[in-house]
Design an enzyme around this catalytic site. Structure first.
Site, PDB file in Angstrom:
ATOM      1  N   GLY A 154       0.831  -1.202   0.000  1.00  0.00           N
ATOM      2  CA  GLY A 154       0.000   0.000   0.000  1.00  0.00           C
ATOM      3  C   GLY A 154       0.859   1.243   0.000  1.00  0.00           C
ATOM      4  O   GLY A 154       2.043   1.208   0.365  1.00  0.00           O
ATOM      5  N   TYR A 212      -6.984   7.543  -0.082  1.00  0.00           N
ATOM      6  CA  TYR A 212      -6.619   6.391   0.760  1.00  0.00           C
ATOM      7  C   TYR A 212      -7.847   5.826   1.479  1.00  0.00           C
ATOM      8  O   TYR A 212      -8.052   4.610   1.519  1.00  0.00           O
ATOM      9  CB  TYR A 212      -5.558   6.853   1.759  1.00  0.00           C
ATOM     10  CG  TYR A 212      -4.943   5.780   2.633  1.00  0.00           C
ATOM     11  CD1 TYR A 212      -3.884   4.998   2.160  1.00  0.00           C
ATOM     12  CD2 TYR A 212      -5.378   5.582   3.944  1.00  0.00           C
ATOM     13  CE1 TYR A 212      -3.286   4.031   2.973  1.00  0.00           C
ATOM     14  CE2 TYR A 212      -4.794   4.623   4.764  1.00  0.00           C
ATOM     15  CZ  TYR A 212      -3.744   3.850   4.266  1.00  0.00           C
ATOM     16  OH  TYR A 212      -3.165   2.907   5.093  1.00  0.00           O
ATOM     17  N   GLY A 220      -4.814   0.367  13.146  1.00  0.00           N
ATOM     18  CA  GLY A 220      -4.789   1.782  13.530  1.00  0.00           C
ATOM     19  C   GLY A 220      -3.384   2.299  13.280  1.00  0.00           C
ATOM     20  O   GLY A 220      -2.765   1.961  12.268  1.00  0.00           O
TER      21      GLY A 220
HETATM   22  P1  NDP Z   1       5.388   0.146   4.165  1.00  0.00           P
HETATM   23  O1  NDP Z   1       5.589   1.329   3.267  1.00  0.00           O
HETATM   24  O2  NDP Z   1       6.500  -0.239   5.073  1.00  0.00           O
HETATM   25  O3  NDP Z   1       4.988  -1.130   3.297  1.00  0.00           O
HETATM   26  C1  NDP Z   1       4.275  -1.056   2.117  1.00  0.00           C
HETATM   27  C2  NDP Z   1       4.888  -2.020   1.134  1.00  0.00           C
HETATM   28  O4  NDP Z   1       4.171  -1.977  -0.098  1.00  0.00           O
HETATM   29  C3  NDP Z   1       6.353  -1.697   0.804  1.00  0.00           C
HETATM   30  O5  NDP Z   1       7.098  -2.884   0.856  1.00  0.00           O
HETATM   31  C4  NDP Z   1       6.265  -1.164  -0.614  1.00  0.00           C
HETATM   32  O6  NDP Z   1       7.423  -1.400  -1.377  1.00  0.00           O
HETATM   33  C5  NDP Z   1       5.119  -1.970  -1.153  1.00  0.00           C
HETATM   34  N1  NDP Z   1       4.564  -1.407  -2.376  1.00  0.00           N
HETATM   35  C6  NDP Z   1       4.225  -0.119  -2.637  1.00  0.00           C
HETATM   36  N2  NDP Z   1       3.764  -0.005  -3.894  1.00  0.00           N
HETATM   37  C7  NDP Z   1       3.818  -1.255  -4.452  1.00  0.00           C
HETATM   38  C8  NDP Z   1       3.490  -1.794  -5.715  1.00  0.00           C
HETATM   39  N3  NDP Z   1       2.978  -1.035  -6.707  1.00  0.00           N
HETATM   40  N4  NDP Z   1       3.695  -3.109  -5.931  1.00  0.00           N
HETATM   41  C9  NDP Z   1       4.192  -3.895  -4.962  1.00  0.00           C
HETATM   42  N5  NDP Z   1       4.527  -3.454  -3.753  1.00  0.00           N
HETATM   43  C10 NDP Z   1       4.342  -2.136  -3.493  1.00  0.00           C
HETATM   44  O7  NDP Z   1       4.074   0.431   4.975  1.00  0.00           O
HETATM   45  P2  NDP Z   1       3.407  -0.359   6.206  1.00  0.00           P
HETATM   46  O8  NDP Z   1       4.094  -1.624   6.497  1.00  0.00           O
HETATM   47  O9  NDP Z   1       3.220   0.620   7.285  1.00  0.00           O
HETATM   48  O10 NDP Z   1       1.958  -0.660   5.602  1.00  0.00           O
HETATM   49  C11 NDP Z   1       1.539  -1.954   5.155  1.00  0.00           C
HETATM   50  C12 NDP Z   1       0.045  -1.903   4.867  1.00  0.00           C
HETATM   51  O11 NDP Z   1      -0.640  -1.551   6.073  1.00  0.00           O
HETATM   52  C13 NDP Z   1      -0.340  -0.857   3.819  1.00  0.00           C
HETATM   53  O12 NDP Z   1      -1.378  -1.377   3.010  1.00  0.00           O
HETATM   54  C14 NDP Z   1      -0.862   0.294   4.675  1.00  0.00           C
HETATM   55  O13 NDP Z   1      -1.785   1.082   3.970  1.00  0.00           O
HETATM   56  C15 NDP Z   1      -1.488  -0.439   5.837  1.00  0.00           C
HETATM   57  N6  NDP Z   1      -1.607   0.351   7.043  1.00  0.00           N
HETATM   58  C16 NDP Z   1      -0.497   0.817   7.713  1.00  0.00           C
HETATM   59  C17 NDP Z   1      -0.649   1.547   8.900  1.00  0.00           C
HETATM   60  C18 NDP Z   1       0.530   2.051   9.685  1.00  0.00           C
HETATM   61  O14 NDP Z   1       0.305   2.752  10.688  1.00  0.00           O
HETATM   62  N7  NDP Z   1       1.779   1.734   9.352  1.00  0.00           N
HETATM   63  C19 NDP Z   1      -1.970   1.854   9.417  1.00  0.00           C
HETATM   64  C20 NDP Z   1      -3.068   1.297   8.653  1.00  0.00           C
HETATM   65  C21 NDP Z   1      -2.861   0.585   7.517  1.00  0.00           C
HETATM   66  P3  NDP Z   1       8.585  -0.257  -1.484  1.00  0.00           P
HETATM   67  O15 NDP Z   1       8.794   0.259  -0.093  1.00  0.00           O
HETATM   68  O16 NDP Z   1       9.744  -1.004  -2.020  1.00  0.00           O
HETATM   69  O17 NDP Z   1       8.046   0.779  -2.397  1.00  0.00           O
END
Ligand code: NDP
Length: 248
Positions: free
Chosen positions: A91, A154, A185
């Site tokens: 994401g 989002y 969250g």
């Molecule tokens: P991160 O940015 O650490 O992880 C997101 C991952 O998605 C990264 O590995 C990124 O790769 C990858 N990604 C982005 N675009 C693409 C794509 N087009 N194809 C494949 N992979 C892709 O974020 P989080 O771990 O914090 O978030 C993980 C999930 O949890 C997300 O969906 C986020 O919306 C959701 N979330 C997170 C919260 C938080 O507080 N952290 C709260 C609520 C939801 P790269 O970094 O190499 O671009």
């Protein structure tokens, strides 16, 4: 315990890493999907996991592309067998108020956070239906449940993700497949740790539990939802948010 093939998109991200570790520690063959341009950092991450005692495979996949998901699922299936557990965790955010939001920020968030669920699930669902077993977990957000200032894109994508969960859950419920959403969250990851201290403090103060969540707390929920034990919960949206948002 049956060893399953688990594909976690965004597997090398903050929350994805914890999910990969938890599923690997339960004996599954875990494949972490990474954004293709980030091959080098994905390989460094894989080595880090290996040094921590987790053997996790990598698969390049751009989740915003239907054809790239088809290719990646095909390659993973060839190498490890059919995907039994799919965690849609990749994401992005492109925040800004609607009155200033460029069209590309809307499209990018919809493609990566919502189209991705279809793009990946579409290529694993028939195999799960044929085998009569499957677990799909979609990682949405509390901001998809309650809305958030500056996140029309989002919030819409994450709310849409749960709509997708509910519909696919109904289509697959009689076939041994469960489909659920986990809505985190505020979770402490490298991204949130980089926030200014006063912003972090106001976030923590808004959470009834007075702390950020840990990635492991999301991973625990995902691991249970994708286990054999969860044979009867489907179409649910599990909040893991410290009480930040409650609903019926
Ligand atoms: P991160 O940015 O650490 O992880 C997101 C991952 O998605 C990264 O590995 C990124 O790769 C990858 N990604 C982005 N675009 C693409 C794509 N087009 N194809 C494949 N992979 C892709 O974020 P989080 O771990 O914090 O978030 C993980 C999930 O949890 C997300 O969906 C986020 O919306 C959701 N979330 C997170 C919260 C938080 O507080 N952290 C709260 C609520 C939801 P790269 O970094 O190499 O671009």
């Amino acid at each position: 315990m049956t060893k399953r093939v688990a594909f976690v998109t965004g597997g090398n991200g903050g929350i994805g890493s914890a999910i990969c570790r938890e599923l690997a520690s339960r004996g599954h063959q875990v494949v972490a999907g990474y954004f293709p341009p980030e091959k080098e950092s994905a390989e460094a991450w894989q080595k880090q996991m290996h040094d921590q005692g987790f053997s996790i495979a990598l698969a390049a996949v751009d989740v915003s592309s239907f054809t790239d998901c088809e290719r990646a699922v095909g390659e993973v299936t060839e190498e490890f067998g059919s995907v039994d557990i799919l965690v849609n965790c990749a994401g992005i955010t492109r925040d800004g108020t609607l009155k200033k939001m460029p069209e590309e920020n809307w499209s990018a968030v919809m493609a990566t956070n919502l189209d991705s669920a279809f793009n990946m699930t579409r290529h694993v669902i028939n195999g799960m239906l044929d085998r009569g077993w499957g677990r799909i977990v979609n990682i949405a957000s509390v901001n998809g449940q309650r809305g958030q200032f500056g996140q029309a894109n989002y919030s819409a994508a994450k709310a849409g993700m749960h709509g997708f969960t509910m519909a696919v859950a109904l289509e697959t419920a009689a076939k041994g497949i469960t489909v659920n959403t986990v809505s985190p969250g505020y979770i402490a990851t490298a991204m949130t740790e980089a926030m200014p201290e006063n912003v972090l403090e106001s976030i923590v103060n808004s959470v009834p539990m007075r702390r950020m969540g840990k990635p492991e707390e999301i991973a625990d929920a995902v691991a249970w939802l994708s286990s054999e034990a969860n044979a009867y919960t489907t179409g649910a949206n599990i909040p893991v948010n410290g009480g930040l948002f409650t609903s019926h």
